[in-house]
Design an enzyme around this catalytic site. Structure first.
Site, mmCIF file in Angstrom:
data_model
loop_
_atom_site.group_PDB
_atom_site.id
_atom_site.type_symbol
_atom_site.label_atom_id
_atom_site.label_comp_id
_atom_site.label_asym_id
_atom_site.label_seq_id
_atom_site.Cartn_x
_atom_site.Cartn_y
_atom_site.Cartn_z
ATOM 1 N N LYS A 49 0.919 -1.294 0.028
ATOM 2 C CA LYS A 49 0.046 0.109 -0.080
ATOM 3 C C LYS A 49 0.964 1.365 0.013
ATOM 4 O O LYS A 49 0.791 2.293 -0.818
ATOM 5 C CB LYS A 49 -0.892 -0.007 1.338
ATOM 6 C CG LYS A 49 -1.981 -0.971 1.255
ATOM 7 C CD LYS A 49 -2.816 -1.119 2.394
ATOM 8 C CE LYS A 49 -3.800 -2.418 2.218
ATOM 9 N NZ LYS A 49 -4.658 -2.737 3.724
ATOM 10 N N GLN A 93 -4.432 -1.633 9.713
ATOM 11 C CA GLN A 93 -4.596 -2.632 9.107
ATOM 12 C C GLN A 93 -5.389 -3.811 9.976
ATOM 13 O O GLN A 93 -4.892 -3.850 11.139
ATOM 14 C CB GLN A 93 -3.005 -3.207 8.993
ATOM 15 C CG GLN A 93 -2.983 -4.328 7.983
ATOM 16 C CD GLN A 93 -3.679 -4.374 6.583
ATOM 17 O OE1 GLN A 93 -3.910 -3.325 6.182
ATOM 18 N NE2 GLN A 93 -4.198 -5.525 6.051
ATOM 19 N N ASP A 116 -11.048 3.377 4.867
ATOM 20 C CA ASP A 116 -11.591 2.311 4.719
ATOM 21 C C ASP A 116 -12.953 2.439 4.580
ATOM 22 O O ASP A 116 -13.794 1.107 4.142
ATOM 23 C CB ASP A 116 -11.334 1.182 5.781
ATOM 24 C CG ASP A 116 -9.995 0.342 5.490
ATOM 25 O OD1 ASP A 116 -9.624 -0.114 4.463
ATOM 26 O OD2 ASP A 116 -9.306 0.309 6.560
#
Ligand code: GUN
Length: 278
Positions: A49, A93, A116
């Protein structure tokens, strides 16, 4: 033979467009990724990422805490990042170690920096049929890929296997918003095979090899979100590709299907949050 839904090709197109867009910004978007622990798969995802963000001109930083870090430390870091005007997107994460509450962590992220789309504000918007600030990355990537290939969803029977907050639940809601008839299946579902046999679109996000060609309806669309290593160390998805690609009309491969689309969506979301912050 099914047409392959090429996530890499669409990812590359999206990233190229984003790179050109980001070049024109005077101040750059900034993504901070928090990783707690040393899970090797998470480390690979997180570094990927960061690398891709940097390739397209997004400032990106990974904060990697050791496994035994306290919940308070992580919550305080998120609060600090929420206040920091130079940070426009925050990602923690998952999974987190057991001693850290996933709910508390997600609830602490500012919805305006929630790349997210997992905070109660953004999830609540999504599930009440309103627009969240950004949509969760994997479901967004799935819909972008279906749209790229002109696959119609209206009135179709979509069967989602798996009910996680990361994929199953939000993708079911997004398919519903596209006027699909959605059935959600999970580990307690009876007659899974009979239900899948009636699906025009199958989305499988389980992490186990459960879908075989003989279970599918002719010409259905198969989206494979699973990714794991089999006993020979080979990367596999939930779907048996060889048998399923003979029955389906479209199929997403593993690797090269939904994984790259998740990254592309994360970069789109990072840029969207940045633009909304201006
Ligand atoms: N772990 C696996 N997928 C995801 C994701 O999309 N977001 C976060 N934060 N963690 C994940």
């Amino acid at each position: 033979m099914a047409i392959i839904l090429d996530g890499k090709k669409l990812r590359d197109k999206i990233l190229e467009d984003l790179k050109q867009k980001v070049e024109k910004f005077q101040v750059k978007p900034s993504l901070v990724v928090i990783l707690v622990g040393e899970d090797p798969a998470s480390q690979i995802y997180v570094n990927n990422k960061k690398k891709i963000a940097q390739q397209i001109g997004i400032n990106s930083q990974v904060i990697n805490y050791p496994e035994n870090t306290t919940e308070e430390t992580v919550l305080n870091k998120i609060k600090e990042l929420n206040e920091n005007k130079n940070v426009t997107a925050i990602l923690v994460q998952l999974p987190l170690p057991n001693h850290i509450s996933k709910e508390k962590v997600i609830n602490t992220i500012s919805p305006q920096k929630d790349v997210d789309g997992f905070t109660p504000y953004n999830f609540g918007k999504l599930f009440s049929g309103e627009k969240p600030i950004v949509y969760p990355c994997t479901p967004k990537g799935i819909l972008l890929l279906l749209d790229e290939y002109g696959i119609e969803l209206e009135g179709k029977h979509a069967v989602v296997v798996g009910r996680s907050n990361i994929v199953g639940r939000p993708v079911a809601q997004m398919l519903l918003d596209r006027n699909a008839t959605v059935t959600m299946c999970h580990s307690y579902t009876k007659n899974l095979e009979q239900i899948i046999k009636t699906a025009d679109v199958v989305v499988s996000a389980v992490g186990k090899n459960i879908i075989k060609g003989e279970m599918l309806k002719s010409d259905c669309v198969v989206i494979d979100v699973g990714i794991f290593k089999d006993s020979n160390g080979k990367t596999r998805g939930d779907v048996d590709f060889e048998s399923s690609s003979k029955i389906a009309s479209y199929i997403s491969p593993v690797p090269g299907g939904i994984g790259p689309m998740t990254i592309a969506s994360l970069m789109l979301n990072t840029v969207e949050l940045f633009e909304k912050s201006l």
